[in-house]
Design an enzyme around this catalytic site. Structure first.
Site, short mmCIF file in Angstrom:
data_model
loop_
_atom_site.label_atom_id
_atom_site.label_comp_id
_atom_site.label_asym_id
_atom_site.label_seq_id
_atom_site.Cartn_x
_atom_site.Cartn_y
_atom_site.Cartn_z
N ASP A 264 0.81 -1.21 0.00
CA ASP A 264 0.00 0.00 0.00
C ASP A 264 0.85 1.27 0.00
O ASP A 264 2.07 1.21 0.17
CB ASP A 264 -0.96 -0.01 1.20
CG ASP A 264 -0.26 -0.35 2.52
OD1 ASP A 264 0.98 -0.35 2.55
OD2 ASP A 264 -0.97 -0.61 3.51
N GLU B 127 -9.66 -1.88 5.32
CA GLU B 127 -10.32 -1.56 6.58
C GLU B 127 -11.46 -2.54 6.85
O GLU B 127 -11.98 -3.15 5.92
CB GLU B 127 -10.87 -0.13 6.54
CG GLU B 127 -9.80 0.95 6.36
CD GLU B 127 -8.99 1.22 7.63
OE1 GLU B 127 -8.96 0.34 8.53
OE2 GLU B 127 -8.38 2.29 7.72
C1 GLP Z 1 -0.46 0.64 8.51
C2 GLP Z 1 -0.14 -0.26 7.34
C3 GLP Z 1 -0.40 -1.72 7.64
C4 GLP Z 1 0.19 -2.08 9.00
C5 GLP Z 1 -0.43 -1.23 10.04
C6 GLP Z 1 0.02 -1.59 11.45
O1 GLP Z 1 -1.78 1.01 8.59
N1 GLP Z 1 -0.88 0.12 6.18
O2 GLP Z 1 0.14 -2.52 6.61
O3 GLP Z 1 -0.03 -3.46 9.26
O4 GLP Z 1 -0.06 0.12 9.76
O5 GLP Z 1 1.12 -0.85 11.81
P1 GLP Z 1 1.96 -1.09 13.11
O6 GLP Z 1 2.79 -2.28 12.84
O7 GLP Z 1 2.76 0.16 13.25
O8 GLP Z 1 1.01 -1.29 14.22
#
Ligand code: GLP
Length: 262
Positions: A67, A143
């Site tokens: 993404d 989402e």
């Molecule tokens: C973002 C990314 C996701 C990721 C999520 C969780 O939203 N688009 O791919 O899994 O963050 O992030 P973190 O690992 O910082 O909790």
């Protein structure tokens, strides 16, 4: 599906890095599906350390990311292009021409989704897809929803995601409201999926990913649901785990590709 529960973030990172490096060693021209967020940082550090030791080479690897935020140029410090450069690509011998992310600055976002989708088709399915998980159960930027798009699409970020990701920006106002993300169908085409989750704040999402029910469901359900699931089975699972167990939850899940619940 295999589930690895580890002591802490460092051992989760090491375990996940081991699984990724095994893939690269066995098949040097592997296609890796990669993720961003704070969770994979330790994994990428470990991979870079093994590269520096001479144990691992990315020279033939190709990577495809999940993404990117809409409206952030590739050199913006919070763009996922920059994240990947800073946390992995600059530290290993990968050819930047073999690394792919969606372009959040494209004039025509619909066209960019189609371009990325056909790029993924031409490269072929990821040998292994690394995933993190959002606190609301999102995967990539898919989402929670009753209706997951299968292909690359533009998504309006959930308020909870904007709030969670605000920690990387100077203020919540600066968090982009939209993103490009590959779809759940794209993710499930991977030959194997490695979902890494760490932190007590993700315990609820992990529980629902495995046991549900939750409305609307998080995309993580799609990668944890066993094949040929009996639709009634989810309802008969036991109640939430005790609070103390939830607080200690740190795990890595490693699985063969399954069919989705879609
Ligand atoms: C973002 C990314 C996701 C990721 C999520 C969780 O939203 N688009 O791919 O899994 O963050 O992030 P973190 O690992 O910082 O909790």
């Amino acid at each position: 599906m295999r589930i690895y529960c580890t002591e802490d973030y460092a051992s989760m990172s090491r375990k996940a890095a081991n699984l990724l490096s095994a893939q690269i060693i066995l098949k040097p021209e592997s296609i890796l599906g990669l993720a961003t967020g704070s969770t994979p940082v330790g994994i990428y550090r470990q991979l870079a350390a093994w590269y520096r030791k001479g144990d691992l080479s990315f020279s033939q690897v190709r990577t495809v990311n999940l993404d990117e935020y809409v409206g952030l140029p590739a050199d913006h410090p919070q763009s996922y292009h920059d994240f990947m450069r800073q946390n992995l690509f600059k530290d290993v011998d990968i050819d930047p021409a073999n690394t792919y992310l969606p372009n959040g600055m494209a004039q025509d976002l619909g066209e960019e989704c189609r371009r990325y989708e056909s790029l993924m088709r031409s490269i072929g399915p990821a040998d292994i897809q690394l995933l993190g998980m959002g606190r609301n159960g999102h995967i990539g930027f898919n989402e929670p929803s009753g209706d997951f798009p299968m292909y690359t699409h533009v998504v309006e970020l959930a308020p909870s995601t904007i709030q969670a990701n605000a920690r990387f920006f100077d203020s919540p106002d600066q968090v982009p409201r939209r993103a490009l993300t590959i779809g759940v169908g794209d993710i499930m085409r991977a030959k194997r999926v490695l979902l890494a989750v760490s932190g007590a704040d993700k315990a609820e999402a992990v529980y629902h990913a495995f046991a549900g029910p939750v409305t609307p469901p998080g995309a993580s359900l799609c990668v944890t649901a066993p094949p040929k699931r009996d639709p009634g089975r989810r309802q008969s699972r036991p109640g939430p785990p005790p609070e103390n167990r939830r607080r200690r939850l740190r795990l890595t899940m490693f699985r063969k590709q399954t069919t989705t619940r879609l």
